[in-house]
Design an enzyme around this catalytic site. Sequence first.
Site, mmCIF file in Angstrom:
data_model
loop_
_atom_site.group_PDB
_atom_site.id
_atom_site.type_symbol
_atom_site.label_atom_id
_atom_site.label_comp_id
_atom_site.label_asym_id
_atom_site.label_seq_id
_atom_site.Cartn_x
_atom_site.Cartn_y
_atom_site.Cartn_z
ATOM 1 C CG HIS A 18 41.310 -64.523 54.123
ATOM 2 N ND1 HIS A 18 41.789 -65.706 53.640
ATOM 3 C CD2 HIS A 18 42.245 -63.602 53.811
ATOM 4 C CE1 HIS A 18 42.940 -65.516 53.041
ATOM 5 N NE2 HIS A 18 43.252 -64.251 53.136
ATOM 6 C CG ASP A 119 38.277 -61.698 51.631
ATOM 7 O OD1 ASP A 119 38.306 -62.257 50.524
ATOM 8 O OD2 ASP A 119 38.253 -62.316 52.713
ATOM 9 C CD1 TRP A 378 46.182 -55.303 57.970
ATOM 10 C CD2 TRP A 378 48.386 -54.876 58.072
ATOM 11 N NE1 TRP A 378 46.348 -53.951 58.115
ATOM 12 C CE2 TRP A 378 47.698 -53.660 58.174
ATOM 13 C CE3 TRP A 378 49.781 -54.859 58.112
ATOM 14 C CZ2 TRP A 378 48.340 -52.429 58.324
ATOM 15 C CZ3 TRP A 378 50.428 -53.636 58.258
ATOM 16 C CH2 TRP A 378 49.703 -52.451 58.360
ATOM 17 C CB ALA A 398 50.851 -63.837 52.342
ATOM 18 C CD GLU A 399 50.055 -59.449 53.669
ATOM 19 O OE1 GLU A 399 49.960 -60.633 53.326
ATOM 20 O OE2 GLU A 399 49.634 -59.049 54.767
HETATM 21 N N1 UDP Z 1 45.979 -66.360 66.037
HETATM 22 C C1 UDP Z 1 45.630 -66.699 67.339
HETATM 23 N N2 UDP Z 1 46.389 -67.628 67.980
HETATM 24 C C2 UDP Z 1 47.458 -68.244 67.417
HETATM 25 C C3 UDP Z 1 47.800 -67.883 66.097
HETATM 26 C C4 UDP Z 1 47.054 -66.930 65.436
HETATM 27 O O1 UDP Z 1 44.665 -66.169 67.912
HETATM 28 O O2 UDP Z 1 48.090 -69.074 68.071
HETATM 29 C C5 UDP Z 1 45.156 -65.356 65.326
HETATM 30 C C6 UDP Z 1 45.789 -63.995 65.409
HETATM 31 O O3 UDP Z 1 45.389 -63.335 66.595
HETATM 32 C C7 UDP Z 1 45.288 -63.318 64.135
HETATM 33 C C8 UDP Z 1 45.094 -64.477 63.160
HETATM 34 O O4 UDP Z 1 45.083 -65.667 63.944
HETATM 35 O O5 UDP Z 1 44.040 -62.688 64.377
HETATM 36 C C9 UDP Z 1 46.233 -64.576 62.168
HETATM 37 O O6 UDP Z 1 46.072 -63.599 61.180
HETATM 38 P P1 UDP Z 1 47.309 -62.915 60.470
HETATM 39 O O7 UDP Z 1 46.767 -61.969 59.452
HETATM 40 O O8 UDP Z 1 48.221 -62.322 61.448
HETATM 41 O O9 UDP Z 1 48.116 -64.078 59.800
HETATM 42 P P2 UDP Z 1 47.716 -65.302 58.856
HETATM 43 O O10 UDP Z 1 47.329 -66.389 59.750
HETATM 44 O O11 UDP Z 1 46.605 -64.833 57.954
HETATM 45 O O12 UDP Z 1 48.986 -65.576 58.134
#
Ligand code: UDP
Length: 491
Positions: A18, A119, A378, A398-399
Amino acid sequence: MGTEAAHVVLLASPGAGHVLPMAELARRVVAHGSGAEFTATLVSYTNFSSAVHYSSAVASLPPSVSTAVLPEVPLDDLPADAHVETRIFTVVDRALPHLRDLLRSLLASPAGVAAFVPDLFGAWSLEVSGKLGIPGYVFCTTNVMALHTLIYLPHLDKTTACDCEFRDLPEPIRLPGCEPLRGADLVDPVQDRTNPAYHFMVEVGRRYLLADGFIVNTFDAMEHATISAFNALSDKGVYPPAYAVGPFVRTCSSGGGDAGEHSCLRWLDEQPDRSVLYVCFGSGGTLSTEQMAELAAGLEASGQRFLWVVRFPRDKDRSASFFGGGHGHGHGDSPLDYLPEGFVERTRGIGLAVAEWTPQVEILNHRAVGGFVSHCGWNSTLEAVAAGVPMLAWPLYAEQRMNAVMLSSERVGLALRPREEDGVVPREEVAAAVTELIAGEKGAAAREKARELREAAAKAWAPDGPSREAFQAVAGKWKKAASARACAICG
Ligand code: UDP
């Protein structure tokens, strides 16, 4: 007074997924127009925000973005197994008095507040900003389809028999301009009506209608029909308007990671073009012990090159490391200890397993990467789009299931989808799917779609690009609100 910058307050929910896109929105807001039209305050929460990638993203913000952190709120009364959403909602709810105080003080400052932008989880804060007379625009860090589904929840809740869970709905949910969705594809917390997070989510859908608009991190080429259908309803006064202003993705130089010299980038330098599968389940995704073993066996059997971000396995919660729960597993020092015996040695040369975290944006943009096994978060999706990398859709929480439906639809076609058996993707399926993605015809078609989407994403913010125009429309409304305030003060 009328020429002073308009001040926008942005509130990011807890968690890297976020904070990073909200920081990017703040950056775009202050860079808009002449670069002197807006200033911003990025507000975040102390709870769940200490990770190093968070601090580096915030540290790289321009000086016209101030930051403020709401004080930590106690959570020790929550049950240890409280759902991720319940934990986030609780933080957001308990911090509301602090937010009210902050908004009041900013409102009293010379710059005032032209707009307030929370958000996804900021639904409750819209009431606070509304009572203070500040226009509220929700920043949706997902897509318009997810937004539409959320706003539709109160209706679905009312019209579904109370003894029927959504996953048991006999008919798909058909929203205008969206792929049909099975009830089981809706977000996790609404899959169980006894879960307190269910009621939170329905209430979010209701409260979203208090917003003056939605700023959505998506773009026209990705969701053309969905955006048009949503805004047709908005024109009829059914919903506030949606502004598709994305894709906002970190670039290789915008921070948010420990990029630079990470050893996995040097390893990628030695691999052939488009040969490596990048396997990563976002900032918080975890696999069960069984699934981790199947994925390892499937990757090994496929013979494809891979770079895998490995987390400690978790058998109950697929989002376990979201708040750092993946650390300190108790039985071993490193998640790599949980890979099948001899796996690292046997795959040496063609595969690299990295514990916990990698510089994802740099990896996706590396010429050696040819596919992305992703949980379909996302941000990860948009990062793959911006890099033109096709995906294997492996949704966890999540979604993400909805995203997977969209990404693997004929219309978008960016992702292949492996088949699950009783909630597990078996090793044979892993091997077949990753081979298809890297070397098969379906993979080639997905790569072509990825290339097209990458081009469209690059044009979205060009002069006259659809996302730039949508952003200008909403920025124009904020400037107007600021001028109206200035006029009111000056008489
Ligand atoms: N990310 C990263 N390195 C990792 C794992 C995740 O830089 O080893 C970053 C990825 O580039 C993205 C964010 O963490 O910007 C993850 O956001 P996303 O919405 O894909 O998934 P969430 O973590 O919210 O489930």
